[in-house]
Design a protein around this motif. Structure first.
Motif, PDB file in Angstrom:
ATOM      1  N   GLY A 172       0.900  13.042  -6.346  1.00 11.51           N
ATOM      2  CA  GLY A 172       1.481  14.290  -6.826  1.00 11.51           C
ATOM      3  C   GLY A 172       2.816  14.170  -7.518  1.00 11.51           C
ATOM      4  O   GLY A 172       3.425  15.190  -7.872  1.00 11.51           O
ATOM      5  N   VAL A 173       3.300  12.964  -7.755  1.00  5.56           N
ATOM      6  CA  VAL A 173       4.569  12.786  -8.456  1.00  5.56           C
ATOM      7  C   VAL A 173       4.327  12.869  -9.948  1.00  5.56           C
ATOM      8  O   VAL A 173       3.420  12.240 -10.476  1.00  5.56           O
ATOM      9  CB  VAL A 173       5.224  11.424  -8.106  1.00  5.56           C
ATOM     10  CG1 VAL A 173       6.490  11.199  -8.891  1.00  5.56           C
ATOM     11  CG2 VAL A 173       5.486  11.350  -6.612  1.00  5.56           C
TER      12      VAL A 173
ATOM     13  N   GLU B 227       0.844  -1.192   0.000  1.00  6.86           N
ATOM     14  CA  GLU B 227       0.000   0.000   0.000  1.00  6.86           C
ATOM     15  C   GLU B 227       0.876   1.238   0.000  1.00  6.86           C
ATOM     16  O   GLU B 227       1.944   1.257   0.594  1.00  6.86           O
ATOM     17  CB  GLU B 227      -0.968  -0.005   1.182  1.00  6.86           C
ATOM     18  CG  GLU B 227      -0.318  -0.157   2.531  1.00  6.86           C
ATOM     19  CD  GLU B 227      -1.316  -0.384   3.650  1.00  6.86           C
ATOM     20  OE1 GLU B 227      -2.420   0.189   3.630  1.00  6.86           O
ATOM     21  OE2 GLU B 227      -0.979  -1.133   4.566  1.00  6.86           O
ATOM     22  N   VAL B 228       0.392   2.246  -0.721  1.00  7.52           N
ATOM     23  CA  VAL B 228       1.072   3.527  -0.749  1.00  7.52           C
ATOM     24  C   VAL B 228       0.334   4.427   0.225  1.00  7.52           C
ATOM     25  O   VAL B 228      -0.876   4.628   0.105  1.00  7.52           O
ATOM     26  CB  VAL B 228       1.085   4.134  -2.168  1.00  7.52           C
ATOM     27  CG1 VAL B 228       1.671   5.536  -2.137  1.00  7.52           C
ATOM     28  CG2 VAL B 228       1.881   3.241  -3.106  1.00  7.52           C
ATOM     29  N   LEU B 229       1.067   4.960   1.191  1.00  5.96           N
ATOM     30  CA  LEU B 229       0.503   5.879   2.177  1.00  5.96           C
ATOM     31  C   LEU B 229       1.059   7.260   1.873  1.00  5.96           C
ATOM     32  O   LEU B 229       2.269   7.468   1.897  1.00  5.96           O
ATOM     33  CB  LEU B 229       0.883   5.453   3.597  1.00  5.96           C
ATOM     34  CG  LEU B 229       0.423   6.365   4.726  1.00  5.96           C
ATOM     35  CD1 LEU B 229      -1.101   6.405   4.796  1.00  5.96           C
ATOM     36  CD2 LEU B 229       0.999   5.893   6.045  1.00  5.96           C
ATOM     37  N   ALA B 230       0.159   8.174   1.533  1.00 10.60           N
ATOM     38  CA  ALA B 230       0.562   9.544   1.212  1.00 10.60           C
ATOM     39  C   ALA B 230      -0.070  10.493   2.220  1.00 10.60           C
ATOM     40  O   ALA B 230      -1.239  10.344   2.582  1.00 10.60           O
ATOM     41  CB  ALA B 230       0.117   9.910  -0.200  1.00 10.60           C
TER      42      ALA B 230
ATOM     43  N   THR C 214      -3.512   3.709  -0.745  1.00 10.30           N
ATOM     44  CA  THR C 214      -3.885   3.067  -2.002  1.00 10.30           C
ATOM     45  C   THR C 214      -3.210   1.701  -2.066  1.00 10.30           C
ATOM     46  O   THR C 214      -1.984   1.604  -1.965  1.00 10.30           O
ATOM     47  CB  THR C 214      -3.417   3.911  -3.206  1.00 10.30           C
ATOM     48  OG1 THR C 214      -3.929   5.238  -3.071  1.00 10.30           O
ATOM     49  CG2 THR C 214      -3.888   3.317  -4.513  1.00 10.30           C
ATOM     50  N   LEU C 215      -4.019   0.649  -2.214  1.00  8.98           N
ATOM     51  CA  LEU C 215      -3.468  -0.687  -2.370  1.00  8.98           C
ATOM     52  C   LEU C 215      -2.895  -0.819  -3.773  1.00  8.98           C
ATOM     53  O   LEU C 215      -3.517  -0.376  -4.745  1.00  8.98           O
ATOM     54  CB  LEU C 215      -4.545  -1.748  -2.148  1.00  8.98           C
ATOM     55  CG  LEU C 215      -5.111  -1.832  -0.729  1.00  8.98           C
ATOM     56  CD1 LEU C 215      -6.243  -2.849  -0.668  1.00  8.98           C
ATOM     57  CD2 LEU C 215      -4.024  -2.200   0.263  1.00  8.98           C
ATOM     58  N   VAL C 216      -1.723  -1.410  -3.874  1.00  7.97           N
ATOM     59  CA  VAL C 216      -1.085  -1.619  -5.168  1.00  7.97           C
ATOM     60  C   VAL C 216      -0.585  -3.057  -5.253  1.00  7.97           C
ATOM     61  O   VAL C 216      -0.209  -3.645  -4.250  1.00  7.97           O
ATOM     62  CB  VAL C 216       0.083  -0.632  -5.413  1.00  7.97           C
ATOM     63  CG1 VAL C 216      -0.427   0.797  -5.462  1.00  7.97           C
ATOM     64  CG2 VAL C 216       1.167  -0.762  -4.367  1.00  7.97           C
ATOM     65  N   GLY C 217      -0.618  -3.591  -6.462  1.00  2.06           N
ATOM     66  CA  GLY C 217      -0.155  -4.960  -6.648  1.00  2.06           C
ATOM     67  C   GLY C 217       0.726  -5.133  -7.867  1.00  2.06           C
ATOM     68  O   GLY C 217       1.202  -6.231  -8.128  1.00  2.06           O
TER      69      GLY C 217
ATOM     70  N   VAL D 182       2.835   3.194  -9.938  1.00  4.59           N
ATOM     71  CA  VAL D 182       3.023   4.466 -10.641  1.00  4.59           C
ATOM     72  C   VAL D 182       1.746   5.305 -10.565  1.00  4.59           C
ATOM     73  O   VAL D 182       1.802   6.514 -10.319  1.00  4.59           O
ATOM     74  CB  VAL D 182       3.455   4.224 -12.107  1.00  4.59           C
ATOM     75  CG1 VAL D 182       3.418   5.511 -12.906  1.00  4.59           C
ATOM     76  CG2 VAL D 182       4.841   3.605 -12.139  1.00  4.59           C
ATOM     77  N   GLY D 183       0.587   4.682 -10.715  1.00  5.35           N
ATOM     78  CA  GLY D 183      -0.673   5.406 -10.594  1.00  5.35           C
ATOM     79  C   GLY D 183      -0.855   6.007  -9.214  1.00  5.35           C
ATOM     80  O   GLY D 183      -1.303   7.144  -9.073  1.00  5.35           O
ATOM     81  N   ALA D 184      -0.513   5.254  -8.177  1.00  2.82           N
ATOM     82  CA  ALA D 184      -0.632   5.773  -6.811  1.00  2.82           C
ATOM     83  C   ALA D 184       0.325   6.927  -6.580  1.00  2.82           C
ATOM     84  O   ALA D 184      -0.014   7.911  -5.905  1.00  2.82           O
ATOM     85  CB  ALA D 184      -0.368   4.658  -5.813  1.00  2.82           C
ATOM     86  N   LEU D 185       1.525   6.858  -7.168  1.00  2.00           N
ATOM     87  CA  LEU D 185       2.483   7.959  -7.035  1.00  2.00           C
ATOM     88  C   LEU D 185       1.971   9.199  -7.758  1.00  2.00           C
ATOM     89  O   LEU D 185       2.121  10.324  -7.259  1.00  2.00           O
ATOM     90  CB  LEU D 185       3.844   7.548  -7.578  1.00  2.00           C
ATOM     91  CG  LEU D 185       4.645   6.630  -6.674  1.00  2.00           C
ATOM     92  CD1 LEU D 185       5.893   6.132  -7.400  1.00  2.00           C
ATOM     93  CD2 LEU D 185       5.015   7.322  -5.381  1.00  2.00           C
TER      94      LEU D 185
END
Length: 137
Positions: free
Chosen positions: A135-136, A105-108, A119-122, A128-131
């Motif tokens: 705001g990246v 998971e991406v924690l922002a 955001t859970l990512v797999g 890249v979408g979560a980044l």
């Protein structure tokens, strides 16, 4: 009325100093055992995070990530490690101790609005979408 016991039947007194010394030794030993277990858990959390990142995102992408660090508060029965992607945005890897669960998971966190999102990512595409959401560009 006071009862007096003869020397033959008098009870042995507790050696409280010796008992306390033994207790303190037992506490210190247990403390060291727990510290060693925590150290091993930290190593395993980082090891699993690195291995699972390679499997999920590919070797090249995983090697571009920063240093994985053990989570300061691992959930019960889990290993958890964190890598900072950018300031205020981290990737968290949680794995079951028996290897049956892997969650990234991406924690922002936004310091301006005091809001955080998870955001859970797999996959690399999801990462890249979560980044981008964080705001990246």
């Amino acid at each position: 009325m006071t009862l007096a016991l003869s020397e033959a039947t008098a009870r042995k007194k507790t050696d409280t100093a010796a008992l306390l010394a033994l207790g303190l030794t037992a506490i210190a030993t247990r403390h060291e055992e727990l510290r060693e277990q925590d150290r091993l858990d930290d190593e395993r959390a980082v090891f699993h995070a690195e291995a699972e990142a390679k499997a999920a995102f590919g070797y090249d992408a995983a090697s571009t990530l920063g240093e994985w660090l053990p989570s300061s508060a691992m959930p019960e029965g889990m290993y958890q490690a964190v890598v900072e992607l950018i300031p205020n945005t981290s990737l968290i890897c949680t794995t079951g101790r028996d290897g049956d669960l892997v969650v990234f998971e991406v924690l922002a966190y936004c310091g301006t609005c005091n809001h955080h999102s998870t955001t859970l990512v797999g996959s690399l595409v999801e990462l890249v979408g979560a980044l981008r959401t964080a705001g990246v560009r």
